[in-house]
Design a protein around this motif. Sequence first.
Motif, PDB file in Angstrom:
ATOM      1  N   HIS A 100       0.828  -1.206   0.000  1.00  0.00           N
ATOM      2  CA  HIS A 100       0.000   0.000   0.000  1.00  0.00           C
ATOM      3  C   HIS A 100       0.863   1.257   0.000  1.00  0.00           C
ATOM      4  N   LEU A 101       1.972   1.231   0.711  1.00  0.00           N
ATOM      5  CA  LEU A 101       2.890   2.372   0.702  1.00  0.00           C
ATOM      6  C   LEU A 101       3.513   2.548  -0.683  1.00  0.00           C
ATOM      7  N   LYS A 102       3.791   1.451  -1.352  1.00  0.00           N
ATOM      8  CA  LYS A 102       4.342   1.519  -2.710  1.00  0.00           C
ATOM      9  C   LYS A 102       3.353   2.186  -3.661  1.00  0.00           C
ATOM     10  N   VAL A 103       2.082   1.850  -3.539  1.00  0.00           N
ATOM     11  CA  VAL A 103       1.055   2.460  -4.389  1.00  0.00           C
ATOM     12  C   VAL A 103       0.990   3.964  -4.131  1.00  0.00           C
ATOM     13  N   LEU A 104       1.037   4.366  -2.859  1.00  0.00           N
ATOM     14  CA  LEU A 104       1.025   5.791  -2.524  1.00  0.00           C
ATOM     15  C   LEU A 104       2.281   6.482  -3.054  1.00  0.00           C
ATOM     16  N   ARG A 105       3.404   5.787  -2.991  1.00  0.00           N
ATOM     17  CA  ARG A 105       4.658   6.343  -3.506  1.00  0.00           C
ATOM     18  C   ARG A 105       4.594   6.517  -5.024  1.00  0.00           C
ATOM     19  N   GLN A 106       4.058   5.530  -5.714  1.00  0.00           N
ATOM     20  CA  GLN A 106       3.950   5.606  -7.175  1.00  0.00           C
ATOM     21  C   GLN A 106       2.997   6.710  -7.618  1.00  0.00           C
ATOM     22  N   ALA A 107       2.012   7.023  -6.781  1.00  0.00           N
ATOM     23  CA  ALA A 107       1.075   8.098  -7.100  1.00  0.00           C
ATOM     24  C   ALA A 107       1.667   9.472  -6.788  1.00  0.00           C
ATOM     25  N   GLY A 108       2.842   9.487  -6.141  1.00  0.00           N
ATOM     26  CA  GLY A 108       3.516  10.748  -5.856  1.00  0.00           C
ATOM     27  C   GLY A 108       3.045  11.447  -4.596  1.00  0.00           C
ATOM     28  N   ILE A 109       2.349  10.731  -3.731  1.00  0.00           N
ATOM     29  CA  ILE A 109       1.824  11.320  -2.498  1.00  0.00           C
ATOM     30  C   ILE A 109       2.802  11.131  -1.347  1.00  0.00           C
ATOM     31  N   VAL A 110       3.512  10.021  -1.373  1.00  0.00           N
ATOM     32  CA  VAL A 110       4.404   9.627  -0.282  1.00  0.00           C
ATOM     33  C   VAL A 110       5.803   9.416  -0.850  1.00  0.00           C
ATOM     34  N   GLY A 111       6.798   9.797  -0.074  1.00  0.00           N
ATOM     35  CA  GLY A 111       8.184   9.538  -0.419  1.00  0.00           C
ATOM     36  C   GLY A 111       8.772   8.554   0.571  1.00  0.00           C
ATOM     37  N   SER A 112       9.941   8.023   0.256  1.00  0.00           N
ATOM     38  CA  SER A 112      10.578   7.083   1.182  1.00  0.00           C
ATOM     39  C   SER A 112      12.090   7.197   1.091  1.00  0.00           C
ATOM     40  N   GLU A 113      12.714   6.790   2.174  1.00  0.00           N
ATOM     41  CA  GLU A 113      14.175   6.718   2.235  1.00  0.00           C
ATOM     42  C   GLU A 113      14.540   5.443   2.969  1.00  0.00           C
ATOM     43  N   ARG A 114      15.600   4.823   2.524  1.00  0.00           N
ATOM     44  CA  ARG A 114      16.085   3.620   3.191  1.00  0.00           C
ATOM     45  C   ARG A 114      17.188   3.998   4.161  1.00  0.00           C
ATOM     46  N   GLU A 115      17.102   3.423   5.341  1.00  0.00           N
ATOM     47  CA  GLU A 115      18.155   3.580   6.342  1.00  0.00           C
ATOM     48  C   GLU A 115      18.406   2.205   6.927  1.00  0.00           C
ATOM     49  N   GLY A 116      19.506   1.601   6.532  1.00  0.00           N
ATOM     50  CA  GLY A 116      19.808   0.246   6.981  1.00  0.00           C
ATOM     51  C   GLY A 116      18.778  -0.736   6.462  1.00  0.00           C
ATOM     52  N   LEU A 117      18.194  -1.506   7.357  1.00  0.00           N
ATOM     53  CA  LEU A 117      17.204  -2.513   6.969  1.00  0.00           C
ATOM     54  C   LEU A 117      15.814  -1.934   6.760  1.00  0.00           C
ATOM     55  N   TRP A 118      15.571  -0.729   7.262  1.00  0.00           N
ATOM     56  CA  TRP A 118      14.220  -0.184   7.293  1.00  0.00           C
ATOM     57  C   TRP A 118      13.999   0.913   6.265  1.00  0.00           C
ATOM     58  N   ALA A 119      12.757   1.019   5.846  1.00  0.00           N
ATOM     59  CA  ALA A 119      12.336   2.109   4.973  1.00  0.00           C
ATOM     60  C   ALA A 119      11.531   3.087   5.816  1.00  0.00           C
ATOM     61  N   TYR A 120      11.785   4.359   5.601  1.00  0.00           N
ATOM     62  CA  TYR A 120      11.077   5.427   6.303  1.00  0.00           C
ATOM     63  C   TYR A 120      10.246   6.190   5.284  1.00  0.00           C
ATOM     64  N   TYR A 121       8.997   6.433   5.628  1.00  0.00           N
ATOM     65  CA  TYR A 121       8.050   7.063   4.719  1.00  0.00           C
ATOM     66  C   TYR A 121       7.623   8.416   5.253  1.00  0.00           C
ATOM     67  N   TYR A 122       7.259   9.292   4.340  1.00  0.00           N
ATOM     68  CA  TYR A 122       6.803  10.636   4.692  1.00  0.00           C
ATOM     69  C   TYR A 122       5.859  11.139   3.609  1.00  0.00           C
ATOM     70  N   VAL A 123       5.007  12.067   3.984  1.00  0.00           N
ATOM     71  CA  VAL A 123       4.091  12.687   3.027  1.00  0.00           C
ATOM     72  C   VAL A 123       4.853  13.765   2.268  1.00  0.00           C
ATOM     73  N   ILE A 124       4.630  13.855   0.987  1.00  0.00           N
ATOM     74  CA  ILE A 124       5.215  14.917   0.171  1.00  0.00           C
ATOM     75  C   ILE A 124       4.289  16.130   0.276  1.00  0.00           C
ATOM     76  N   PRO A 125       4.737  17.198   0.961  1.00  0.00           N
ATOM     77  CA  PRO A 125       3.856  18.345   1.225  1.00  0.00           C
ATOM     78  C   PRO A 125       3.220  18.946  -0.034  1.00  0.00           C
ATOM     79  N   ASP A 126       3.979  19.088  -1.094  1.00  0.00           N
ATOM     80  CA  ASP A 126       3.420  19.663  -2.323  1.00  0.00           C
ATOM     81  C   ASP A 126       2.311  18.795  -2.900  1.00  0.00           C
ATOM     82  N   ALA A 127       2.411  17.490  -2.709  1.00  0.00           N
ATOM     83  CA  ALA A 127       1.366  16.590  -3.208  1.00  0.00           C
ATOM     84  C   ALA A 127       0.056  16.836  -2.470  1.00  0.00           C
TER      85      ALA A 127
END
Length: 85
Positions: free
Chosen positions: A49-76
């Motif tokens: 579900h996070l991938k779908v939101l990311r592909q729609a350009g609403i959510v971004g993500s960054e990898r840190e070690g083993l984990w992925a961190y997600y955030y809302v893209i304010p402009d979206a």
Amino acid sequence: MAAQADVAKALGDPIRLQLLDALRRRAGKVCVCELVPLFDVSQPTVSHHLKVLRQAGIVGSEREGLWAYYYVIPDALKELSAWLS
């Protein structure tokens, strides 16, 4: 209009709406490990579900070690709000 259709489609699922709301309320990067306990679905399902939101350009993500961190893209969110009003 294709971008708006992608966003509308991505937000058409209750779990995705809840994920977006959880990320929006936290107002920063959130580990996927913190999001999984909020839902009665598996970690791979939350990640999908996070991938779908990311592909729609609403959510971004960054990898840190083993984990992925997600955030809302304010402009979206601004674009979504403008489109809906």
